[in-house]
Design an enzyme around this catalytic site. Structure first.
Site, PDB file in Angstrom:
ATOM      1  N   SER A 179      -8.315  39.885  29.440  1.00  0.00           N
ATOM      2  CA  SER A 179      -9.044  40.063  27.674  1.00  0.00           C
ATOM      3  C   SER A 179      -8.295  40.826  26.693  1.00  0.00           C
ATOM      4  O   SER A 179      -8.197  40.413  26.097  1.00  0.00           O
ATOM      5  CB  SER A 179     -10.441  40.053  27.063  1.00  0.00           C
ATOM      6  N   HIS A 207     -11.385  33.399  27.906  1.00  0.00           N
ATOM      7  CA  HIS A 207     -10.414  33.526  26.576  1.00  0.00           C
ATOM      8  C   HIS A 207      -9.324  31.871  27.117  1.00  0.00           C
ATOM      9  O   HIS A 207      -7.593  32.582  26.446  1.00  0.00           O
ATOM     10  CB  HIS A 207      -9.207  35.183  26.891  1.00  0.00           C
ATOM     11  N   LYS A 238     -15.728  32.278  21.786  1.00  0.00           N
ATOM     12  CA  LYS A 238     -13.704  33.030  21.104  1.00  0.00           C
ATOM     13  C   LYS A 238     -13.931  31.421  20.367  1.00  0.00           C
ATOM     14  O   LYS A 238     -13.222  31.326  19.635  1.00  0.00           O
ATOM     15  CB  LYS A 238     -13.600  32.726  22.211  1.00  0.00           C
TER      16      LYS A 238
HETATM   17  C1  LIG Z   1     -16.164  38.538  25.561  1.00  0.00           C
HETATM   18  C2  LIG Z   1     -15.873  38.378  26.783  1.00  0.00           C
HETATM   19  C3  LIG Z   1     -17.157  38.091  27.727  1.00  0.00           C
HETATM   20  C4  LIG Z   1     -18.716  38.162  27.264  1.00  0.00           C
HETATM   21  O1  LIG Z   1     -19.069  37.067  26.331  1.00  0.00           O
HETATM   22  P1  LIG Z   1     -19.918  36.983  24.595  1.00  0.00           P
HETATM   23  O2  LIG Z   1     -20.069  34.994  24.346  1.00  0.00           O
HETATM   24  O3  LIG Z   1     -19.279  38.024  23.985  1.00  0.00           O
HETATM   25  O4  LIG Z   1     -21.144  37.109  25.553  1.00  0.00           O
HETATM   26  C5  LIG Z   1     -16.811  37.888  29.148  1.00  0.00           C
HETATM   27  N1  LIG Z   1     -15.943  37.585  29.563  1.00  0.00           N
HETATM   28  C6  LIG Z   1     -14.799  38.670  29.004  1.00  0.00           C
HETATM   29  C7  LIG Z   1     -13.720  38.652  29.936  1.00  0.00           C
HETATM   30  C8  LIG Z   1     -14.722  38.332  27.776  1.00  0.00           C
HETATM   31  O5  LIG Z   1     -13.531  38.260  27.214  1.00  0.00           O
END
Ligand SMILES: *Cc1c(COP(=O)(O)O)cnc(C)c1O
Length: 388
Positions: A179, A207, A238
């Protein structure tokens, strides 16, 4: 009150270290341009990579579901019954990820914590990349399993740690696209090792989902590992522009999670407008290859422009561009200067990233136009000319 004294001391310590955080207020939707704290700025720090959060078809799906099914799910799916919308989205996600089944979670955080604590517990061992997301770290801690941290993407170190374990049940957990660094895990090599040591593999594709591989199915699909990875986690918040997350795997895995993952059992299900919007976004992400290509083209454009400015940018071939600054206070100052030039980019500091590796995390979107990106490069050029 005594709590205010504690809070004041804690906050002061963070401020002194350049690590305090605050919310910036946005008017309007998550679009390529936003109004931040009252000023127009180009948004270059959103994970809404494909621009689907405010896509007309996605908004309409949410609105229609709100009219047809209401605003809330009423309870946990195990209590007041599950709407068919949730089941249909799970079937679409399983097909997308090439697995038998998928189970929705309310967020990626819920998915990671609930899944890891289900897969391993006391007496087991979990092997986790040192740069894994906080939600993976918390899942590992809460599981009670013995936690072994391997150096980032270091398969030899993972090998040595696996060789040294006596635990019966073993889990290797990694992100596929990291991330904060944007680089990729060596998934094929990790699967080879895991098979050698009889370990389960869980991959967080937060991601990569919607962004990498055929139809945006992720790195696992791109490398043909669907049948070697036990648990594929992905998020809807995302690239898919909405909210929520899912775990895809065999029916046995999803049934096990449905029975035991506390972050699935003990929480109210996703609201119907969110589920319907995610299904609409998934359809667009799968079929609109041009949209995905534009994201990668935009990222490549920015990367080469940043490199020409002499900035230190992370791994190639990814849509996440860390611009390394090192010092936390410096990263925040640069981010503020950029905002005053009309570009919204966040400085990322510890504990989100390791000490001494503060950075600007720049993330273009498919919907940025050439003139938007040129505007960003001009602003970076002016700010870094003063700051470096
Ligand atoms: C953003 C993220 C999460 C959490 O996801 P949300 O739906 O925002 O709670 C988990 N793992 C990674 C690698 C992330 O970047």
């Amino acid at each position: 009150m005594v709590i205010d004294d504690f809070a004041g001391c804690e906050l002061e310590a963070r401020r002194a270290a350049g690590l305090d955080r605050r919310i910036r207020w946005i008017d309007g939707a998550q679009d390529t341009w936003v109004t931040v704290d009252g000023r127009r700025a180009l948004l270059l720090c959103s994970n809404n990579y494909l621009g689907l959060a405010n896509h007309p078809a996605v908004r309409e799906a949410a609105a229609k579901a709100a009219v047809d099914y209401g605003a809330g799910a009423g309870a946990s799916r195990l209590i007041s019954g599950s709407m068919r919308l949730h089941r249909e989205l799970e079937e679409q996600l399983a097909a997308f990820k090439g697995t038998d089944a998928a189970l929705l979670f309310n967020s990626g955080y819920h998915a990671n914590v609930g899944t890891i604590t289900t897969l391993v517990g006391n007496g087991d061992a979990v092997f986790s990349d040192e740069l894994n997301h906080a939600s993976i770290i918390d899942g590992c801690r809460l599981s009670g399993a013995c936690i072994r941290i391997y150096q980032h993407n270091d398969v030899e170190h993972l090998d040595a740690l696996l060789a040294g374990t006596v635990a019966r049940r073993r889990l290797v957990v990694t992100e596929s696209v990291f991330s904060m660094d944007g680089d990729r895990a060596p998934l094929t090599a990790i699967c080879d090792l895991a098979e050698r040591y009889n370990a389960m593999v869980m991959v967080d594709e937060a991601h990569a989902t919607g962004v990498v591989g055929p139809e945006g199915r992720g790195v696992i699909a791109a490398e043909g590992l669907q049948h070697r990875v036990a648990v594929q986690m992905g998020t809807l918040g995302k690239a898919l522009g909405t909210f929520g997350a899912f775990v895809a795997g065999s029916r046995a895995v999803t049934d096990w999670l449905l029975n035991t993952a506390r972050s699935f059992v003990y929480t109210t299900a996703l609201p119907p407008p969110v589920v319907a919007a995610a299904a609409a976004a998934l359809r667009i992400a799968r079929t609109d290859a041009e949209r995905r290509q534009r994201l990668h083209d935009n990222a490549e454009y920015l990367r080469s422009a940043f490199e020409q400015l002499g900035l230190r940018v992370g791994a190639r071939g990814t849509h996440i561009l860390p611009v390394f600054i090192s010092d936390s206070g410096h990263a925040v100052r640069i981010s503020e200067r950029l905002l005053s030039e009309g570009v919204f980019v966040q400085g990322i500091r510890p504990p989100t990233v390791p000490a001494g590796t503060a950075r600007l995390r720049v993330t273009p979107m498919s919907t940025h136009k050439a003139e938007d990106l040129a505007f960003a490069v001009e602003a970076f050029s002016r700010v870094f000319a003063e700051e470096l």
